[in-house]
Design a protein around this motif. Structure first.
Motif, PDB file in Angstrom:
ATOM      1  N   CYS A  93      67.952  -6.088-120.898  1.00 37.10           N
ATOM      2  CA  CYS A  93      68.879  -7.204-121.117  1.00 37.10           C
ATOM      3  C   CYS A  93      70.158  -6.912-120.339  1.00 37.10           C
ATOM      4  O   CYS A  93      70.411  -5.771-119.956  1.00 37.10           O
ATOM      5  CB  CYS A  93      69.179  -7.383-122.600  1.00 37.10           C
ATOM      6  SG  CYS A  93      70.038  -5.977-123.322  1.00 37.10           S
ATOM      7  N   CYS A  95      73.299  -7.337-121.443  1.00 35.45           N
ATOM      8  CA  CYS A  95      74.505  -7.159-122.248  1.00 35.45           C
ATOM      9  C   CYS A  95      74.734  -5.725-122.725  1.00 35.45           C
ATOM     10  O   CYS A  95      75.861  -5.336-123.025  1.00 35.45           O
ATOM     11  CB  CYS A  95      74.463  -8.094-123.445  1.00 35.45           C
ATOM     12  SG  CYS A  95      72.918  -8.074-124.350  1.00 35.45           S
ATOM     13  N   CYS A  96      73.681  -4.907-122.813  1.00 36.12           N
ATOM     14  CA  CYS A  96      73.823  -3.570-123.392  1.00 36.12           C
ATOM     15  C   CYS A  96      73.947  -2.509-122.301  1.00 36.12           C
ATOM     16  O   CYS A  96      73.509  -2.716-121.172  1.00 36.12           O
ATOM     17  CB  CYS A  96      72.619  -3.231-124.256  1.00 36.12           C
ATOM     18  SG  CYS A  96      72.335  -4.416-125.565  1.00 36.12           S
TER      19      CYS A  96
HETATM   20 ZN   LIG Z   1      71.699  -6.327-124.658  1.00 37.10          ZN
END
Ligand SMILES: [Zn+2]
Length: 114
Positions: A93, A95-96
């Motif tokens: 992902c 975002c992390c």
């Molecule tokens: Zn994420």
């Protein structure tokens, strides 16, 4: 409550300890690790008990990845895929902050192709 409550604990120190013991005799490593834990279960999130449980890497939580470990025929702790590094895995992902054995992934997240 027991099991569930413990799931929030941070096992990073345990995983770092295990990773630092690759090549050493498993009995001593296991005893030292277990002495710090209420339950030995988290040891086996990384260290496979059976050959079919071995995997190159293990994901803990959202974005922390660690080397999969096992115990060889000479009772030494080994990495399943010792050549695997933080540049070899794809973030899942955008975002992390993804890490492998505590090191940030080298690759950036890519949109899945449609
Ligand atoms: Zn994420």
């Amino acid at each position: 409550m027991g099991r569930r409550a413990r799931r929030g604990l941070d096992y990073t120190p345990l995983f770092r300890f295990l990773l630092g013991k690759v090549g050493e005799d498993w009995d001593g490593v296991r005893d030292e690790a277990a002495a710090r834990l209420d339950s030995p279960d988290p040891i086996h999130w990384l260290v496979a008990r059976q050959p079919h449980e071995r995997s190159d890497y293990v994901r803990i939580g959202e974005a922390s990845y660690y080397s999969g470990l096992y115990v060889d025929d000479e009772n030494r702790l080994r990495a399943v895929a010792p050549e695997l590094g933080a540049d070899d895995l794809e973030p899942s992902c955008p975002c992390c902050t993804h890490t492998f054995n505590g090191v940030r992934f080298g690759r950036k997240y890519r949109e899945p192709e449609r």
